[in-house]
Design an enzyme around this catalytic site. Structure first.
Site, mmCIF file in Angstrom:
data_model
loop_
_atom_site.group_PDB
_atom_site.id
_atom_site.type_symbol
_atom_site.label_atom_id
_atom_site.label_comp_id
_atom_site.label_asym_id
_atom_site.label_seq_id
_atom_site.Cartn_x
_atom_site.Cartn_y
_atom_site.Cartn_z
ATOM 1 N N SER A 1 -9.177 3.536 3.354
ATOM 2 C CA SER A 1 -8.289 4.143 2.026
ATOM 3 C C SER A 1 -6.973 2.820 1.364
ATOM 4 O O SER A 1 -6.064 2.937 0.594
ATOM 5 C CB SER A 1 -7.440 5.063 2.982
ATOM 6 N N LYS B 1 0.953 -1.483 0.308
ATOM 7 C CA LYS B 1 0.035 0.220 -0.041
ATOM 8 C C LYS B 1 1.045 1.110 0.312
ATOM 9 O O LYS B 1 1.922 1.347 0.790
ATOM 10 C CB LYS B 1 -0.714 0.121 1.015
ATOM 11 N N SER C 1 -9.985 1.379 7.108
ATOM 12 C CA SER C 1 -9.737 1.464 5.785
ATOM 13 C C SER C 1 -9.285 -0.460 5.295
ATOM 14 O O SER C 1 -8.603 -0.741 4.239
ATOM 15 C CB SER C 1 -8.216 1.936 5.786
#
Length: 479
Positions: free
Chosen positions: A145, A69, A169
């Site tokens: 996210s 990520k 997230s």
């Protein structure tokens, strides 16, 4: 696609080589990423070299290709933009312990996945990298996210993807994309060396997966008793991971939003489907008529702490850049949080952290009576790309927030997140209280869009969550 556990076994038994798998994933990524916009950077040549030269024979996830990520999860020498133009040219100088652990487990890292700026949103739509499209419906956002991570797994590009969760997230994009999303207990996963207290412990690293087996094996491989961390936690044993729940569980069910927002018919149907299955399996279900924690009060503390953490982050950036930051350096929502954080008194910040400790106590008391709390993961399906956008008037108002009083800033931040919070009011509680929770993929609506259900357990009880998740999977309750 086979899961990462089987993929690694195939590599160890020489049915396939790491090089073949890396080449296959690169080809898949090149084919589908123009539709998804899930990737922010790639390191294909380095990954191919590692696949050719490294020995993976004794690794749990031998040679399995993944993408990190692009928020935290720093890998030495590689880009790490946090979805922000401030960091568009930044390269990490040291690998996070979490990333080092992934490499020790045998993963081959191919690049980085798309996120919103600094992970502040429940959708992925950074001005720097653009929006991530939901594989099931490209007109919708994949969530945030960890949106890019979820999209790659949902599209069968990779079997699992590293992700992180500071308020949902991992679980939010898991719900939207029909995936398994575990947020471990605070302190379970390695932290450091650059940061040990992500959002005062609210933010935790883990991954999005498609099988419980991968979730379980990855947790076993990543978990650590880290004495230097602020939240050291006793590791789970092999026996913990293997044991099945023999007694009927007492499960509380919350259907309504803790902040009073609308919960869609589909989200409630997802929970009712899960309830029917759990009752059929002999577990005891109790519908609770009010949240254990005051949702509005809790979110006020959440925004306060997030704003101060944001201000501290930007203070470090200003020191590094040797200049003050302006509205041109960041997205407007980041600016509004920054301005609020600059005005919060230390005593109020301390009170908010103490309030989180009280939430932890309340949930510990709750779990003396109930093994699990079951809720929708999200109040509705993945949003259309334009659904949560702020108006021009709202954006202009937020740009002026430096001149607001603290109370005006608090009001502006609350209103700024109002639509997105209505969509995802169920996930932040576990972050504030430090508990493990998991989103399970159990439902699709008539349009074929996924919705998950969330299970929350007492601190340290990932084993219970995984046991129940395995039951859903074994009885073919997953999508």
């Amino acid at each position: 696609m086979i899961d990462a556990t089987q993929m690694a076994q195939n590599i160890r038994s020489k049915e396939v080589s790491p090089l073949e798998l890396v080449k296959e994933v690169i080809q898949k990524t090149e084919n589908i990423n123009p539709k998804l916009n899930a990737i922010t950077s790639q390191r294909y040549e380095k990954a191919l070299h590692e696949a050719k030269t490294k020995d993976f024979s004794d690794k749990l996830f031998a040679g399995v290709p993944i993408f990190l990520k692009d928020l935290g999860q720093e890998q030495e020498g590689e880009p790490s933009t946090s979805g922000s133009k401030l960091f568009k040219d930044y390269r990490a100088t040291v690998s996070d312990y979490y990333v080092q652990k992934l490499e020790e487990l045998g993963f081959i890292i191919l690049g980085r996945t798309n996120t919103p700026e600094f992970g502040f949103k429940n959708i992925s739509d950074s001005a720097l990298h653009g929006s991530v499209n939901l594989p099931d419906d490209l007109s919708r956002n994949a969530g945030g996210s960890s949106g890019g991570a979820a999209a790659l797994v949902a599209a069968d590009v990779i079997p699992l993807a590293p992700a992180s969760d500071g308020g949902g997230s991992i679980r939010i994009p898991a719900s939207f994309n029909g995936l398994i999303g575990l947020k471990p207990t605070r302190g379970r996963i390695p932290v450091g060396p650059s940061s040990y207290r992500g959002w005062q412990g609210a933010s935790v690293q883990f991954a999005l997966t498609k099988t419980v087996r991968d979730t379980k094996n990855l947790l076993q491989g990543l978990q650590v008793y880290q004495i230097e961390s602020p939240f050291p936690l006793k590791t789970l044993t092999k026996e913990d991971f293997q044991q099945k729940s023999k007694k009927p569980l007492k499960i509380a069910v919350q259907l309504e939003s803790s902040i009073g927002g609308l919960v869609s018919w589909d989200a409630k149907q997802a929970v009712k489907k899960a309830v029917a299955f759990l009752e059929q399996e002999g577990h005891h279900i109790t519908l609770i008529d009010k949240p254990i924690i005051d949702g509005v009060e809790a979110m006020q503390t959440y925004y306060l702490i997030t704003s101060v953490e944001t201000a501290a982050m930007f203070d470090r950036i200003e020191h590094f850049l040797k200049r003050p930051l302006t509205t041109d350096d960041m997205e407007v929502m980041s600016w509004a949080l920054y301005q609020m954080g600059n005005n919060v008194a230390a005593k109020d910040y301390t009170k908010a952290i103490s309030q989180w400790d009280q939430y932890s106590r309340l949930m510990a008391e709750f779990h003396q009576d109930y093994d699990l709390l079951l809720t929708p993961t999200t109040a509705d399906v993945a949003p259309k790309h334009e659904q949560l956008l702020l108006t021009k008037q709202e954006l202009e108002h937020l740009k002026r927030s430096r001149n607001f009083s603290l109370e005006e800033q608090k009001k502006a931040v609350w209103e700024m997140f109002a639509k997105s919070l209505d969509l995802t009011p169920f996930t932040q509680q576990a972050n504030m209280a430090g508990q493990p929770s998991i989103s399970l993929p159990v439902y699709r609506n008539q349009e074929g869009l996924a919705l998950g259900v969330q299970l929350i357990a007492a601190k340290g009880r990932e084993d219970l969550l995984l046991s129940v998740a395995e039951l859903f999977e074994k009885k073919q309750q997953f999508l």
